[in-house]
Write a protein that holds these residues in place. Structure first.
Motif, PDB file in Angstrom:
ATOM      1  N   UNK A 101       0.832  -1.208   0.000  1.00 34.26           N
ATOM      2  CA  UNK A 101       0.000   0.000   0.000  1.00 34.26           C
ATOM      3  C   UNK A 101       0.858   1.244   0.000  1.00 34.26           C
ATOM      4  N   UNK A 102       1.911   1.241   0.819  1.00 26.00           N
ATOM      5  CA  UNK A 102       2.790   2.398   0.882  1.00 26.00           C
ATOM      6  C   UNK A 102       3.512   2.604  -0.438  1.00 26.00           C
ATOM      7  N   UNK A 103       3.949   1.498  -1.065  1.00 27.49           N
ATOM      8  CA  UNK A 103       4.617   1.603  -2.349  1.00 27.49           C
ATOM      9  C   UNK A 103       3.686   2.176  -3.404  1.00 27.49           C
ATOM     10  N   UNK A 104       2.423   1.778  -3.375  1.00 28.46           N
ATOM     11  CA  UNK A 104       1.452   2.316  -4.335  1.00 28.46           C
ATOM     12  C   UNK A 104       1.264   3.810  -4.134  1.00 28.46           C
ATOM     13  N   UNK A 105       1.159   4.248  -2.870  1.00 23.46           N
ATOM     14  CA  UNK A 105       0.984   5.675  -2.589  1.00 23.46           C
ATOM     15  C   UNK A 105       2.206   6.463  -3.034  1.00 23.46           C
ATOM     16  N   UNK A 106       3.399   5.937  -2.747  1.00 23.26           N
ATOM     17  CA  UNK A 106       4.617   6.643  -3.137  1.00 23.26           C
ATOM     18  C   UNK A 106       4.736   6.730  -4.651  1.00 23.26           C
ATOM     19  N   UNK A 107       4.395   5.658  -5.347  1.00 20.22           N
ATOM     20  CA  UNK A 107       4.453   5.663  -6.814  1.00 20.22           C
ATOM     21  C   UNK A 107       3.464   6.666  -7.397  1.00 20.22           C
ATOM     22  N   UNK A 108       2.237   6.664  -6.860  1.00 15.10           N
ATOM     23  CA  UNK A 108       1.238   7.619  -7.343  1.00 15.10           C
ATOM     24  C   UNK A 108       1.677   9.054  -7.081  1.00 15.10           C
ATOM     25  N   UNK A 109       2.302   9.285  -5.929  1.00 13.50           N
ATOM     26  CA  UNK A 109       2.754  10.635  -5.616  1.00 13.50           C
ATOM     27  C   UNK A 109       3.835  11.086  -6.594  1.00 13.50           C
ATOM     28  N   UNK A 139       3.131   9.714   0.891  1.00 16.12           N
ATOM     29  CA  UNK A 139       2.072  10.444   0.209  1.00 16.12           C
ATOM     30  C   UNK A 139       1.757  11.736   0.911  1.00 16.12           C
ATOM     31  N   UNK A 140       1.558  12.802   0.154  1.00 14.06           N
ATOM     32  CA  UNK A 140       1.112  14.049   0.746  1.00 14.06           C
ATOM     33  C   UNK A 140       2.004  15.239   0.479  1.00 14.06           C
ATOM     34  N   UNK A 141       3.298  15.050   0.275  1.00  9.44           N
ATOM     35  CA  UNK A 141       4.184  16.174  -0.024  1.00  9.44           C
ATOM     36  C   UNK A 141       4.113  16.466  -1.530  1.00  9.44           C
ATOM     37  N   UNK A 142       4.068  17.748  -1.865  1.00 12.37           N
ATOM     38  CA  UNK A 142       3.871  18.120  -3.264  1.00 12.37           C
ATOM     39  C   UNK A 142       4.579  19.425  -3.580  1.00 12.37           C
ATOM     40  N   UNK A 143       4.890  19.616  -4.848  1.00  6.51           N
ATOM     41  CA  UNK A 143       5.466  20.876  -5.324  1.00  6.51           C
ATOM     42  C   UNK A 143       5.190  21.005  -6.807  1.00  6.51           C
ATOM     43  N   UNK A 144       5.276  22.249  -7.297  1.00  3.72           N
ATOM     44  CA  UNK A 144       5.091  22.494  -8.720  1.00  3.72           C
ATOM     45  C   UNK A 144       5.557  23.901  -9.043  1.00  3.72           C
ATOM     46  N   UNK A 145       5.768  24.161 -10.323  1.00  3.59           N
ATOM     47  CA  UNK A 145       6.157  25.478 -10.814  1.00  3.59           C
ATOM     48  C   UNK A 145       5.402  25.739 -12.109  1.00  3.59           C
ATOM     49  N   UNK A 152       6.556  33.679 -12.626  1.00  7.80           N
ATOM     50  CA  UNK A 152       6.684  32.265 -12.288  1.00  7.80           C
ATOM     51  C   UNK A 152       6.117  32.062 -10.890  1.00  7.80           C
ATOM     52  N   UNK A 153       5.217  31.093 -10.765  1.00  5.88           N
ATOM     53  CA  UNK A 153       4.600  30.817  -9.468  1.00  5.88           C
ATOM     54  C   UNK A 153       4.953  29.400  -9.027  1.00  5.88           C
ATOM     55  N   UNK A 154       5.322  29.298  -7.749  1.00  4.68           N
ATOM     56  CA  UNK A 154       5.762  28.035  -7.173  1.00  4.68           C
ATOM     57  C   UNK A 154       4.821  27.636  -6.055  1.00  4.68           C
ATOM     58  N   UNK A 155       4.683  26.344  -5.887  1.00  6.13           N
ATOM     59  CA  UNK A 155       3.898  25.782  -4.784  1.00  6.13           C
ATOM     60  C   UNK A 155       4.689  24.660  -4.151  1.00  6.13           C
ATOM     61  N   UNK A 156       4.745  24.651  -2.833  1.00  6.14           N
ATOM     62  CA  UNK A 156       5.186  23.479  -2.098  1.00  6.14           C
ATOM     63  C   UNK A 156       4.197  23.276  -0.957  1.00  6.14           C
ATOM     64  N   UNK A 157       3.805  22.033  -0.716  1.00  6.96           N
ATOM     65  CA  UNK A 157       2.779  21.780   0.287  1.00  6.96           C
ATOM     66  C   UNK A 157       2.938  20.419   0.925  1.00  6.96           C
ATOM     67  N   UNK A 158       2.179  20.232   1.990  1.00  5.04           N
ATOM     68  CA  UNK A 158       2.237  18.996   2.765  1.00  5.04           C
ATOM     69  C   UNK A 158       0.828  18.690   3.264  1.00  5.04           C
ATOM     70  N   UNK A 159       0.217  17.653   2.682  1.00  4.24           N
ATOM     71  CA  UNK A 159      -1.140  17.267   3.058  1.00  4.24           C
ATOM     72  C   UNK A 159      -1.096  16.509   4.377  1.00  4.24           C
ATOM     73  N   UNK A 160      -2.053  16.795   5.247  1.00  6.26           N
ATOM     74  CA  UNK A 160      -2.069  16.185   6.579  1.00  6.26           C
ATOM     75  C   UNK A 160      -2.322  14.680   6.520  1.00  6.26           C
ATOM     76  N   UNK A 161      -3.070  14.228   5.530  1.00  6.10           N
ATOM     77  CA  UNK A 161      -3.383  12.804   5.416  1.00  6.10           C
ATOM     78  C   UNK A 161      -2.168  12.030   4.931  1.00  6.10           C
ATOM     79  N   UNK A 162      -2.291  10.692   4.933  1.00  7.14           N
ATOM     80  CA  UNK A 162      -1.234   9.817   4.436  1.00  7.14           C
ATOM     81  C   UNK A 162      -1.843   8.754   3.534  1.00  7.14           C
ATOM     82  N   UNK A 163      -0.972   8.065   2.806  1.00  7.32           N
ATOM     83  CA  UNK A 163      -1.442   7.007   1.940  1.00  7.32           C
ATOM     84  C   UNK A 163      -2.223   7.552   0.752  1.00  7.32           C
ATOM     85  N   UNK A 164      -3.179   6.755   0.268  1.00 12.20           N
ATOM     86  CA  UNK A 164      -3.918   7.130  -0.926  1.00 12.20           C
ATOM     87  C   UNK A 164      -4.832   8.325  -0.692  1.00 12.20           C
TER      88      UNK A 164
END
Length: 346
Positions: A101-109, A139-145, A152-164
């Motif tokens: 399950x963790x591997x699936x979440x990490x791959x999707x992220x 799962x949950x950490x994200x960034x984009x530009x 140029x606009x940047x985003x970095x974030x951290x979702x409180x949930x985990x997994x899928x």
């Protein structure tokens, strides 16, 4: 208004957690012992079984007639061994299920975090993502530009949930950011769009899932002029590197995490800071600042950045990732993301 977070150099900020709620080194040792207990029981039961057989063989001249002590030992071993074996099998099966399950979440992220362009105009960018090793923490950490009409606009974030659940929330926020970065005239407008999407996403979740569904985030806008504009949404403050020196950039007015603005009653404020040719900004999640070693010590992240401040941008990011892996012994307990941007020297 929420209390401003402490400086990153002094104490890392968390995902809405209080300092007193973080695990101590003693708790970490207890947790490791609990994980090892089923395996230890299995080894003990097997040893008892071997000793019992040995006692029967040595203690009874007539191999067909065991004494009462030997029979008791055999019965004890035969009763304990299957129980321990079943417990070990259940533990191993649970670990494999959680690992998948963790591997699936990490791959999707990783799929969500599309590769950043190495260069946008006079800016160079580099990002990295490191999933947690302990399920189900990924799962949950994200960034984009995004390059748009307002810079140029940047985003970095951290979702409180985990997994899928975290992957789903990350997809919602990234989609909203990619649209709003082009369409919204102001950075606070982008933050409001993210807030609206987060509220709609939370409203669709089952009731039991809603209380902790929010995300910390940092929005950065870099126009053509020598400045950068930042909106803090409960996220660790960025680090500014100038002339080889590292400076923490706390917000003038901290904002609420995405999904909690209505509850806290705090709007979003733009903080402007100088960002000249040769300057760098390092954006990160608390997977870097709250990483612990085997003794439970936090990684001194700001010090690590200072040690590598003069390195080329790619080496800076690769080195900080390697520092995290080394500090955690290759077993980070939380996922971590980092985005570095440099305005090229003239």
């Amino acid at each position: 208004m929420p209390k401003p977070p402490p400086s990153t150099a002094e104490r890392p900020t968390g995902k809405g957690r209080r300092r007193t709620g973080r695990p101590t080194a003693g708790r970490l040792r207890i947790a490791r012992c609990a994980r090892l207990l089923p395996r230890a029981l299995f080894v003990l039961a097997f040893a008892l079984f071997v000793l019992a057989i040995a006692a029967v063989s040595i203690g009874s001249p007539n191999r067909g007639a065991a004494g009462p002590v030997s029979r008791a030992a055999v019965c004890t071993a035969l009763a304990a061994a299957p129980v321990a074996a079943v417990g070990e099998a259940v533990r191993q099966r649970r670990r494999r299920v959680l690992s998948r399950a963790d591997s699936s979440a990490a791959t999707a992220q990783r799929v969500l975090l599309r590769p950043l362009p190495g260069r946008i105009g006079d800016l160079r960018l580099r990002g990295t993502y490191l999933p947690a090793r302990a399920a189900p923490r990924s799962g949950g950490d994200l960034y984009d530009a995004v390059r748009g009409p307002y810079g140029v606009r940047l985003l970095i974030g951290d979702v409180r949930a985990k997994g899928m659940l975290a992957v789903e929330a990350s997809a919602v926020l990234l989609r909203a950011f990619r649209e709003a970065a082009y369409q919204e005239e102001t950075l606070t407008g982008v933050a409001r769009r993210l807030e609206g999407e987060a509220r709609r996403h939370i409203a669709r979740l089952p009731g039991a899932e809603t209380p902790e569904r929010f995300a910390t985030a940092l929005l950065v806008e870099i126009p053509s002029g020598p400045v950068a504009r930042v909106v803090h949404c409960g996220h660790p403050e960025p680090l500014l590197i100038r002339d080889g020196l590292v400076r923490v950039c706390p917000p003038e007015r901290p904002g609420a995490p995405i999904g909690m603005a209505d509850l806290v009653g705090t709007g979003h404020t733009v903080h402007t800071l100088p960002f000249r040719a040769g300057d760098r900004l390092v954006l990160y999640t608390d997977g870097f600042t709250e990483a612990r070693d085997a003794a439970g010590r936090f990684q001194p992240f700001a010090e690590r950045v200072a040690e590598r401040a003069a390195a080329p941008l790619d080496d800076l990011v690769d080195g900080l990732r390697a520092d995290l892996v080394r500090h955690t012994g290759g077993e980070p307990r939380d996922d971590a993301a980092l985005l570095a941007v440099e305005r090229e020297p003239r």
